[in-house]
Scaffold this active site. Structure first.
Site, mmCIF file in Angstrom:
data_model
loop_
_atom_site.group_PDB
_atom_site.id
_atom_site.type_symbol
_atom_site.label_atom_id
_atom_site.label_comp_id
_atom_site.label_asym_id
_atom_site.label_seq_id
_atom_site.Cartn_x
_atom_site.Cartn_y
_atom_site.Cartn_z
ATOM 1 C CE1 TYR A 1 20.522 -72.203 -65.531
ATOM 2 C CE2 TYR A 1 21.510 -70.091 -66.616
ATOM 3 C CZ TYR A 1 21.596 -71.430 -66.173
ATOM 4 O OH TYR A 1 22.861 -72.127 -65.809
ATOM 5 C CB SER B 1 21.138 -75.506 -63.008
ATOM 6 O OG SER B 1 22.575 -75.667 -62.779
#
Length: 740
Positions: free
Chosen positions: A514, A594
């Site tokens: 991430y 994301s």
């Protein structure tokens, strides 16, 4: 029996297809070219930014059909769909909370697409089952309506909950009478907010987002946030009172309100987008002649956004705050509000000093303060007296902290823990004790649940391009990988990772990352992780700069000018896994969602030779236009502002969409939802079309576009299972992980 076979070259189509693969649909190119800060920027697929146009809908249909034709070559797809249906249908329960004198828990016996909410007057009653108070499964025929949050008025009379349609960030704040379940009034539509009840029990604060008509999840237009309003039951929304409006100060702003346990104060946190820093105000609450709560003029306790400030507890005028002001790893301080009202700034008293590890959570529990530090990204919970005296460390179970509820009016508190193969288990703690009570009986009991393998989790460390040590979790099924050499065990002295591959050799590996927005990557549960491990794969979770694992300096090193550090860190972990024999490049797949989708997109365009498969999910892939859609401008804290010439030059170097070139890319599966109003699907659509046009090898570039779905939250379990199964099918096929 699951077998992990050596991978073959992902760039040789004859090793992965039983027949000649059809070409992807041709995407029409427009003639959009803009001059941005002296650069000619072509945007031939800008027409895909309109998610509701007939042309975009046709493109989505054609791309999904093409993806299905490609997946027809993958014989293990049915196996993974069966596996994931079983995994997501395991019974689960969340972490209990107490609101308005009532206990609540979210629970799913495995037969429901959405979690139900149960309530009880005592914890024993809740453990025995409780009474059903909210059932989102009745809100839509296809299971795509979900609940985002709920709150209860102080007198326990009203329940306010937020409803999301199709996973959209737009929600309806709905109020019902808790005794009858009857709706009290028409819902209020907004974003990023629920209801914060005021002491009168008939009014609440909420973050308002002005809009025309009924907003839907497919809208991509920019929205303006930063407005806090007060709503009284029985009055129209048009009469709601504005408490704070900072929309003129920031392109994207957020305002959060929290009423103190004694009902005397409301704290108001104000932030610019997703910046780590925020301001913190306090307003006294009073009552008018009609018994309505009135919010006073805010006292601007911390009105410079130079650190993060989170209220912990209010004891009269003594306010305790969690901050990283003058403490990069975080500390707990207190001040006297009455003194601050007379003179400014506040004089801070240190309660819990900065430690050697990141202070992730601070909570008030009865007459104690609870802190959670991340010790090498593993939780450690410590109890303190109100004056900062250490009272003891709580003996925590293995796993990652998944839920945490505590309140200064309650001597009991609740924690939830998960592991990569276990969706969570709740525990009860009490003040004055370091021992937790297991609440396993909150999970519904069913006749059959799938068996998942026992795993071992160890720590490894890679060396990034600038010499920074980058830790990662290495998770392996014990029964499959017993012979594999190991990095240091959890809690052992730091080492340099895996020493050798062991007798069984390198394994198909899924690398997850991430690296952004101060969010830590921990060894927690995701159905996808459980499925990969159940199939015999190795799972790696990377702790990249930009995340919240190691304090302010670590997070700041992965933002704006330092964003390339995040990609370098991920590349370093991938290369370290190969160098140490955990896997090979032909057996390595990378995945993230994301900001993690951006990560995968950037890494695969910078190093297309690095991996056997790339799977960017709901990614921010057009870094030159992200700020123009929905609430995207909030992310300039991490990415920088494309309107700024300096930031633009930095972003242009790594924007995945703008760095695709005529080379051989690895097999790529791009994931998005057609109603994603967080990261609009245009990011994924344009990236897919661009990759397909420039792919010089025979490896497939496909996209999986979920319909009536958004960024991820609120998906029905059947949809969760289906997407995870296809991700695993794709990753397994190109890393050589075979089942059967």
């Amino acid at each position: 029996m699951t077998q992990a076979s050596p991978g073959t070259s992902p760039h040789n189509p004859t090793t992965h297809a039983s027949h000649t693969r059809p070409a992807p649909p041709r995407t029409a190119e427009g003639e959009v070219v803009e001059t941005l800060h002296g650069h000619e920027i072509a945007d031939p697929y800008r027409w895909l930014e309109d998610p509701d146009s007939d042309a975009t809908r046709t493109w989505v249909t054609e791309q999904n059909a093409y993806t299905e034709s490609v997946f027809a070559d993958y014989p293990d797809r049915a196996h993974f769909h069966d596996l994931m249906r079983g995994i997501v249908r395991r019974p689960q329960a969340g972490t209990p909370v107490k609101k308005g004198g009532t206990y609540f828990v979210a629970r799913n016996d495995g037969t429901q697409d959405q979690f139900q909410v149960f309530a009880a007057d005592t914890l024993d009653e809740l453990r025995a089952g409780g009474r059903l108070v909210l059932d989102p499964n009745t809100w839509s025929t296809d299971g795509t309506s979900s609940m985002r949050s709920f709150s209860v008025s102080g007198d326990g009379k009203y329940l306010a909950y937020t409803v999301s349609e199709g996973g959209s960030d737009w929600v309806d704040i709905t109020v019902v009478d808790l005794a009858t379940g009857e709706r009290v009034e028409d819902p209020i539509q907004t974003k990023f907010s629920g209801a914060e009840w005021l002491p009168d029990g008939r009014s609440f604060l909420y973050g308002a987002v002005p809009h025309e008509g009924r907003a839907v999840g497919s809208q991509a237009d920019q929205v303006k946030t930063g407005l806090l309003k007060l709503h009284r039951l029985g009055t129209p929304e048009s009469e709601d009172v504005t408490i704070v409006d900072i929309r003129a100060e920031y392109t994207q702003a957020f305002v959060w309100a929290d009423v103190s346990s004694d009902g005397r104060l409301v704290s108001i946190a104000l932030g610019s987008g997703t910046e780590r820093e925020n301001r913190l105000w306090f307003a006294r609450l009073d009552t008018d002649g009609l018994g309505n709560t009135v919010v006073g003029v805010p006292v601007r306790a911390f009105d410079t956004a130079d650190a993060q400030y989170h209220p912990v507890r209010v004891d009269g005028d003594r306010i305790t705050v969690h901050t990283d002001k003058d403490a990069d790893l975080g500390r707990v301080v207190a001040f006297d509000l009455s003194v601050l009202e007379a003179t400014s700034p506040a004089e801070l008293e240190e309660v819990v000093p900065q430690a050697t590890d990141q202070l992730e959570h601070v909570a008030a529990a009865g007459d104690e303060i609870l802190t959670v530090h991340l010790v090498d990204v593993q939780p450690r919970l410590t109890r303190y007296a109100l004056d900062g005296t250490e009272l003891g460390q709580v003996d925590l179970p293995a796993g990652t902290l998944e839920g945490f509820w505590a309140d200064q009016d309650s001597a009991e508190w609740f924690l939830g823990f998960s592991t990569p193969t276990s969706p969570g288990r709740a525990y009860r703690g009490t003040t004055g004790s370091d021992v937790l009570e297991d609440l396993a009986d909150l999970v519904p009991v069913v006749a059959e649940t799938p068996d998942l393998p026992e795993t071992i989790t160890t720590r490894g460390r890679a060396r990034s391009a600038d010499g920074t040590e980058v830790p990662y979790f290495l998770v392996r099924p014990v029964n499959v990988r017993e012979g594999l050499g190991s990095p240091e065990g959890l809690g052992a002295p730091e080492g340099q990772g895996v020493s050798g591959a062991g007798e069984e050799g390198p394994a198909p590996t899924l690398l997850w990352g991430y690296g952004g927005f101060d969010i830590p990557v921990e060894a927690n549960y995701r159905p996808l992780f459980a499925g990969w491990l159940a199939a015999g794969g190795t799972l790696v979770l990377a702790n990249l700069r930009g995340g919240g694992e190691f304090g302010r300096a670590w997070a700041e090193a992965g933002k704006k000018d330092g964003k390339q550090n995040v990609f370098d860190d991920f590349i370093a972990v991938a290369e370290h896994l190969v160098e140490t024999g955990v896997t090979t490049r032909e057996q390595l797949a990378v995945h993230g969602r994301s900001n993690g989708g951006l990560l995968v997109g950037a890494v695969m365009t910078q190093r297309p030779d690095l991996v056997a498969a790339a799977i960017p999910g709901v990614g921010v892939l057009d870094i030159l236009r992200f700020h123009r859609f929905t609430a995207g401008a909030a992310w300039t804290s991490d990415f920088g502002d494309p309107e700024d010439p300096h930031d633009f030059e930095v972003e242009l170097k790594y924007s995945p969409l703008h760095n695709v070139r005529d080379v051989e890319y690895p097999p790529t599966l791009v994931l998005t939802g057609d109603h994603d109003d967080r990261v609009v699907p245009a990011h994924s659509h344009k990236f897919t079309a661009t990759l397909q046009a420039h792919q010089q090898g025979d490896a497939p570039v496909v996209t999986r576009i979920e319909t009536n779905a958004a960024h991820g939250a609120g998906k029905p379990l059947a949809m969760v299972a289906s997407e995870a199964a296809d991700v695993l099918t794709f990753a397994a096929h190109f890393t050589g992980l075979r089942v059967g």
